[in-house]
Design an enzyme around this catalytic site. Structure first.
Site, PDB file in Angstrom:
ATOM      1  CE  LYS A  97      -5.978  -7.948  -1.363  1.00  0.00           C
ATOM      2  NZ  LYS A  97      -5.764  -7.713   0.013  1.00  0.00           N
ATOM      3  CE  LYS A 128      -4.344  -1.769   1.290  1.00  0.00           C
ATOM      4  NZ  LYS A 128      -5.489  -1.885   2.118  1.00  0.00           N
ATOM      5  CE  LYS A 142     -12.976  -3.028   1.254  1.00  0.00           C
ATOM      6  NZ  LYS A 142     -13.764  -3.452   2.391  1.00  0.00           N
TER       7      LYS A 142
HETATM    8  P1  TYM Z   1     -10.775  -5.829   4.664  1.00  0.00           P
HETATM    9  O1  TYM Z   1     -11.782  -4.803   5.033  1.00  0.00           O
HETATM   10  O2  TYM Z   1      -9.808  -5.508   3.571  1.00  0.00           O
HETATM   11  O3  TYM Z   1     -11.484  -7.181   4.239  1.00  0.00           O
HETATM   12  C1  TYM Z   1     -12.464  -7.810   5.062  1.00  0.00           C
HETATM   13  C2  TYM Z   1     -12.324  -9.325   4.981  1.00  0.00           C
HETATM   14  O4  TYM Z   1     -12.420  -9.765   3.617  1.00  0.00           O
HETATM   15  C3  TYM Z   1     -11.329 -10.622   3.304  1.00  0.00           C
HETATM   16  N1  TYM Z   1     -11.004 -10.467   1.869  1.00  0.00           N
HETATM   17  C4  TYM Z   1     -10.900 -11.480   0.998  1.00  0.00           C
HETATM   18  N2  TYM Z   1     -11.063 -12.809   1.145  1.00  0.00           N
HETATM   19  C5  TYM Z   1     -10.903 -13.576   0.047  1.00  0.00           C
HETATM   20  N3  TYM Z   1     -10.602 -13.085  -1.184  1.00  0.00           N
HETATM   21  C6  TYM Z   1     -10.411 -11.768  -1.382  1.00  0.00           C
HETATM   22  N4  TYM Z   1     -10.131 -11.298  -2.598  1.00  0.00           N
HETATM   23  C7  TYM Z   1     -10.569 -10.887  -0.252  1.00  0.00           C
HETATM   24  N5  TYM Z   1     -10.473  -9.539  -0.087  1.00  0.00           N
HETATM   25  C8  TYM Z   1     -10.745  -9.306   1.214  1.00  0.00           C
HETATM   26  C9  TYM Z   1     -10.202 -10.123   4.200  1.00  0.00           C
HETATM   27  O5  TYM Z   1      -9.218 -11.114   4.390  1.00  0.00           O
HETATM   28  C10 TYM Z   1     -10.939  -9.798   5.485  1.00  0.00           C
HETATM   29  O6  TYM Z   1     -11.112 -10.957   6.270  1.00  0.00           O
HETATM   30  N6  TYM Z   1      -7.354  -5.415   8.288  1.00  0.00           N
HETATM   31  C11 TYM Z   1      -8.648  -5.994   7.948  1.00  0.00           C
HETATM   32  C12 TYM Z   1      -9.778  -5.493   8.806  1.00  0.00           C
HETATM   33  C13 TYM Z   1      -9.580  -5.669  10.276  1.00  0.00           C
HETATM   34  C14 TYM Z   1      -9.683  -6.904  10.980  1.00  0.00           C
HETATM   35  C15 TYM Z   1      -9.476  -6.566  12.356  1.00  0.00           C
HETATM   36  C16 TYM Z   1      -9.927  -8.227  10.605  1.00  0.00           C
HETATM   37  C17 TYM Z   1      -9.321  -4.709  11.175  1.00  0.00           C
HETATM   38  N7  TYM Z   1      -9.267  -5.234  12.448  1.00  0.00           N
HETATM   39  C18 TYM Z   1      -9.509  -7.559  13.334  1.00  0.00           C
HETATM   40  C19 TYM Z   1      -9.948  -9.208  11.603  1.00  0.00           C
HETATM   41  C20 TYM Z   1      -9.744  -8.880  12.959  1.00  0.00           C
HETATM   42  C21 TYM Z   1      -8.966  -5.604   6.512  1.00  0.00           C
HETATM   43  O7  TYM Z   1      -8.438  -4.639   5.982  1.00  0.00           O
HETATM   44  O8  TYM Z   1      -9.975  -6.306   5.954  1.00  0.00           O
END
Ligand code: TYM
Length: 323
Positions: free
Chosen positions: A189, A108, A192
């Protein structure tokens, strides 16, 4: 069980199949806490009106997907100030080198004009989210595994320095669709925030368009249907998506097809039928923002009770005054 999702744009199929799908299943297995992590969105500048709206819409989407507020706790991260309080303490527990090695930070920050300090310390806030609630399991997609490993290291380090305080959590990564790939470039991957509208399926997108994008997904020049993510990433991605929607293993699905066309058509149909009821429930919920707000207020109250107890212990361990 604890997990979070950022309100930084429309939810895509990867979020749904990689994470949210398991959140809904998990909520019946154990006490579950799910969080819209609005503070994590602030690592890059946000338009306040847009953030307010996307936070609400994401909460409504989580309810539409099937999070049941009578069994799970759903809340917004910034409603529980203990997250930022513990985050500072974990920033003082993590090393500069550990943060610098995070691949998400490297990706990023690589071509960003402005790299905020928050983007760098992001994993400390994520660790705080998880450790506040004595979390055993964290259902996430594959891309979050490294952050989870770091969370485990920080919990262990804090416990050994200051005495048993945190439960050391495990990541539970979905068996299928843990990494849904871009439909146009299956080596990266689905995301969004990516500039790949044809390669990304949005959960609330027009269903005809969803079907069209899947039918036009990039596969490869051979014509054999086989589940082999390294050699056949496009075909394997479709099999993974179809598997997540139908509950049939991708290898088993592969044996049912000899050509790409029918695989794409069936995957398109399965995704459309998976999304249809979610979109219908979302439309109902969207007309009742007050109802969703109430769910979030109750969720934050419950989360705060637990978070305050954990912070009291952390403060005592560190020699900070009791409140
Ligand atoms: P975020 O908001 O990017 O994504 C949310 C969840 O979606 C999963 N994900 C995917 N899984 C499969 N294929 C994909 N292409 C794909 N894109 C996204 C992510 O793995 C995630 O589970 N840092 C985290 C948010 C967060 C969090 C936490 C998660 C903040 N605090 C505590 C767990 C526990 C994030 O940016 O997810």
């Amino acid at each position: 069980m604890f997990s979070g999702i950022k309100p930084t744009g429309p939810v895509q199929l990867g979020n749904l199949l990689g994470a949210l799908r398991t959140w809904v299943e998990d909520q019946h297995r154990a006490e579950s806490i799910y969080c819209v992590v609005d503070l994590h969105a602030l690592t890059v500048p946000q338009d306040p009106e847009v953030l307010r709206r996307t936070t609400m819409e994401l909460a409504q989407l989580l309810l539409a997907v099937g999070i049941d507020p009578s069994v799970a706790t759903l809340f917004v991260q910034s409603d529980v100030p203990e997250h930022t309080e513990l985050s500072w303490i974990l920033e003082c527990t993590v090393s500069f080198g550990e943060l610098r090695r995070m691949t998400q930070f490297k990706d990023k920050s690589a071509d960003a004009e402005f790299v905020s300090g928050g983007l760098f310390t992001y994993p400390a806030l994520m660790a705080a989210d998880i450790l506040l609630y004595d979390t055993n399991e964290v259902p996430v997609g594959e891309d979050q595994r490294q952050h989870l490993e770091l969370t485990r290291d920080l919990a262990t380090r804090f416990n050994s320095r200051y005495g048993e305080t945190f439960v050391v959590p495990e990541a539970t990564v979905a068996r299928v669709a843990a990494r849904v790939m871009d439909l146009q470039d299956p080596t990266r991957k689905m995301s969004k925030s990516d500039e790949s509208p044809q390669g990304t399926i949005l959960v609330l997108e027009d269903l005809d368009q969803v079907a069209r994008k899947i039918r036009r997904a990039v596969t490869d020049t051979e014509n054999e249907v086989r589940f082999d993510p390294a050699i056949k990433p496009g075909v394997s991605n479709l099999l993974g998506v179809l598997a997540a929607c139908t509950g049939v293993a991708p290898q088993e699905l592969a044996s049912r097809y000899t050509q790409y066309g029918p695989l794409k058509a069936d995957t398109a149909d399965a995704v459309v039928e998976y999304l249809r009821p979610i979109q219908a429930r979302y439309a109902e919920l969207a007309s009742d923002p007050a109802g969703t707000r109430e769910v979030l207020v109750r969720g934050a109250e419950r989360a705060r009770e637990l978070a305050a107890l954990k912070m009291a212990l952390v403060r005592e361990r560190l020699g900070l005054p009791a409140r």
